[in-house]
Design an enzyme around this catalytic site. Structure first.
Site, mmCIF file in Angstrom:
data_model
loop_
_atom_site.group_PDB
_atom_site.id
_atom_site.type_symbol
_atom_site.label_atom_id
_atom_site.label_comp_id
_atom_site.label_asym_id
_atom_site.label_seq_id
_atom_site.Cartn_x
_atom_site.Cartn_y
_atom_site.Cartn_z
ATOM 1 N N TYR A 30 0.825 -1.203 0.000
ATOM 2 C CA TYR A 30 0.000 0.000 0.000
ATOM 3 C C TYR A 30 0.860 1.255 0.000
ATOM 4 O O TYR A 30 2.074 1.190 0.189
ATOM 5 C CB TYR A 30 -0.963 -0.001 1.196
ATOM 6 C CG TYR A 30 -0.338 0.353 2.534
ATOM 7 C CD1 TYR A 30 0.482 -0.545 3.203
ATOM 8 C CD2 TYR A 30 -0.569 1.593 3.122
ATOM 9 C CE1 TYR A 30 1.047 -0.223 4.424
ATOM 10 C CE2 TYR A 30 -0.004 1.932 4.349
ATOM 11 C CZ TYR A 30 0.806 1.014 4.996
ATOM 12 O OH TYR A 30 1.375 1.337 6.198
ATOM 13 N N ARG A 49 8.276 4.045 -4.587
ATOM 14 C CA ARG A 49 8.258 3.079 -3.473
ATOM 15 C C ARG A 49 7.197 2.009 -3.707
ATOM 16 O O ARG A 49 7.405 0.837 -3.383
ATOM 17 C CB ARG A 49 8.019 3.815 -2.149
ATOM 18 C CG ARG A 49 8.172 2.899 -0.946
ATOM 19 C CD ARG A 49 8.155 3.668 0.354
ATOM 20 N NE ARG A 49 6.884 4.341 0.582
ATOM 21 C CZ ARG A 49 6.676 5.229 1.546
ATOM 22 N NH1 ARG A 49 7.661 5.578 2.351
ATOM 23 N NH2 ARG A 49 5.496 5.802 1.693
ATOM 24 N N ARG A 97 -7.843 -20.356 -1.084
ATOM 25 C CA ARG A 97 -6.816 -20.100 -0.081
ATOM 26 C C ARG A 97 -5.699 -21.142 -0.109
ATOM 27 O O ARG A 97 -5.940 -22.325 0.120
ATOM 28 C CB ARG A 97 -7.447 -20.052 1.314
ATOM 29 C CG ARG A 97 -6.475 -19.601 2.379
ATOM 30 C CD ARG A 97 -7.132 -19.481 3.733
ATOM 31 N NE ARG A 97 -6.184 -19.008 4.736
ATOM 32 C CZ ARG A 97 -5.292 -19.788 5.333
ATOM 33 N NH1 ARG A 97 -5.233 -21.073 5.043
ATOM 34 N NH2 ARG A 97 -4.453 -19.283 6.226
ATOM 35 N N HIS A 99 -1.143 -20.929 0.640
ATOM 36 C CA HIS A 99 -0.104 -19.951 0.973
ATOM 37 C C HIS A 99 0.725 -19.538 -0.238
ATOM 38 O O HIS A 99 1.091 -18.383 -0.373
ATOM 39 C CB HIS A 99 0.810 -20.497 2.074
ATOM 40 C CG HIS A 99 0.160 -20.481 3.418
ATOM 41 N ND1 HIS A 99 -0.922 -21.262 3.731
ATOM 42 C CD2 HIS A 99 0.439 -19.752 4.535
ATOM 43 C CE1 HIS A 99 -1.290 -21.017 4.975
ATOM 44 N NE2 HIS A 99 -0.482 -20.108 5.486
ATOM 45 N N LYS A 144 6.358 -1.773 2.018
ATOM 46 C CA LYS A 144 5.136 -1.213 2.610
ATOM 47 C C LYS A 144 4.020 -2.240 2.450
ATOM 48 O O LYS A 144 3.117 -2.119 1.611
ATOM 49 C CB LYS A 144 4.790 0.146 1.976
ATOM 50 C CG LYS A 144 4.024 1.056 2.938
ATOM 51 C CD LYS A 144 4.182 2.499 2.564
ATOM 52 C CE LYS A 144 3.229 3.412 3.317
ATOM 53 N NZ LYS A 144 3.238 3.319 4.766
ATOM 54 N N GLU A 176 12.275 2.817 14.198
ATOM 55 C CA GLU A 176 11.329 3.845 13.737
ATOM 56 C C GLU A 176 10.094 3.812 14.638
ATOM 57 O O GLU A 176 10.112 3.176 15.680
ATOM 58 C CB GLU A 176 10.966 3.624 12.264
ATOM 59 C CG GLU A 176 10.354 2.269 11.966
ATOM 60 C CD GLU A 176 9.985 2.076 10.500
ATOM 61 O OE1 GLU A 176 9.845 3.064 9.768
ATOM 62 O OE2 GLU A 176 9.823 0.905 10.099
ATOM 63 N N LEU A 200 10.973 1.490 7.152
ATOM 64 C CA LEU A 200 10.392 1.968 5.898
ATOM 65 C C LEU A 200 11.193 3.196 5.441
ATOM 66 O O LEU A 200 11.528 4.049 6.265
ATOM 67 C CB LEU A 200 8.925 2.359 6.080
ATOM 68 C CG LEU A 200 8.263 2.677 4.734
ATOM 69 C CD1 LEU A 200 7.907 1.383 4.013
ATOM 70 C CD2 LEU A 200 7.027 3.524 4.909
#
Ligand code: PDD
Length: 286
Positions: A30, A49, A97, A99, A144, A176, A200
């Site tokens: 995101y 990014r 579903r 993995h 991210k 951070e 990040l």
């Protein structure tokens, strides 16, 4: 309106599949963009990014980047957003579903929405209080990713402790905050963790380091300890939403004299000079 799954739709019409891999696995990436006076702030850095995050998790973008940029601009226009943020996420799509990655023809799902927001002028003036906690996130914090449980739990601890934010450390080395980068000033030198896999690579962090260089403030990107944090003359966090936010108390103890320090103030002013003037008063929302 929001953009969801290939089109603009009213919020009420967006339905997330129970098999969306973002929903089941946090399998996606995101970005959060700041919009000032209807303009995306530091857009190029955010898109760069986004592309990097997607590449690092081997996620295909659903459309060419230029198309994604066009969707963001159209959304800002449709929503008549002046000052606020745009949230954008891409998941690895909807598939039974399992993995491992879904079949190659699974279409990634893009979501984009806009929210009006005011600048947090009061807090920027007075500063905020933070606590420190162990950094229990994974080892690719440079991505991210939608997996934010480590940040969620840490931020919740801050809230329960009556603090505004949480400064994370790995074995005593400050990394951070839960959703921002952290910088300190000691004897006139700005210190922040290097942009490696443990943090990040904040867009605001990069802007502030550039401004520090321009202002002749010595800045070093190197790891520093919790003890150094506690002895800091000044501390502040940086993020798209919080900008340059002074931290005036850490674990209940004052930072410096308990008020935002002179270097922090200079950087705040320099940062504000990069923002359209009409957005400075706090922003008018929509
Ligand atoms: N957070 N570190 C982390 C863990 C973050 O989540 C963020 C951003 C930052 C600051 O990055 P930038 O300056 O590019 O915003 C640092 C966003 C705002 C969020 O998750 O809401």
């Amino acid at each position: 309106m929001i953009w969801f799954d290939d089109r603009f739709v009213p919020e009420s019409e967006s339905k997330v599949s129970y098999l969306d891999r973002g929903y089941c696995f946090g399998d996606g990436v995101y970005e959060v963009f700041r919009v000032y006076a209807g303009q995306v702030y530091e857009g190029a850095a955010h898109y760069e990014r986004l592309v990097r995050s997607a590449r690092e998790i081997k996620l295909r973008l659903p459309y060419p980047l230029e198309e994604i940029e066009r969707i963001v601009l159209e959304l800002i226009e449709r929503e008549r957003l002046r000052d606020g943020s745009v949230y954008l996420q891409i998941t690895r799509g909807v598939a039974p579903r399992a993995h491992s990655f879904p079949p190659a023809d699974t279409q990634p799902v893009l979501l984009v929405y806009a929210s009006p927001a005011k600048r947090r002028v009061e807090s920027m003036r007075g500063g905020i209080a933070a606590i420190t906690r162990p950094d229990e996130r994974w080892l690719r914090c440079d991505i991210k990713s939608l997996n934010l449980l480590g940040s969620v739990l840490a931020k919740q601890e801050a809230e329960e402790a009556g603090a505004d934010d949480v400064i994370l450390h790995r074995d005593g080395i400050v990394t951070e905050c839960s959703a921002s980068n952290v910088m300190i000033v000691k004897d006139g030198v700005l210190l922040t963790h290097p942009a490696n896999r443990l943090i990040l690579h904040g867009v605001t962090r990069a802007v502030v380091l550039r401004l520090a260089r321009e202002l002749g403030i010595p800045a070093e990107e190197r790891p520093f300890s919790l003890e150094t944090l506690r002895r800091a003359d000044e501390a502040f966090l940086t993020s798209t939403i919080m900008e340059v936010m002074p931290i005036v108390a850490i674990d209940g103890a004052r930072v410096g004299d308990g008020a935002p320090g002179p270097v922090t103030r200079r950087l705040q002013q320099a940062y504000e000079a990069t923002i359209p003037a009409s957005a400075l008063s706090g922003g008018g929302g929509q």
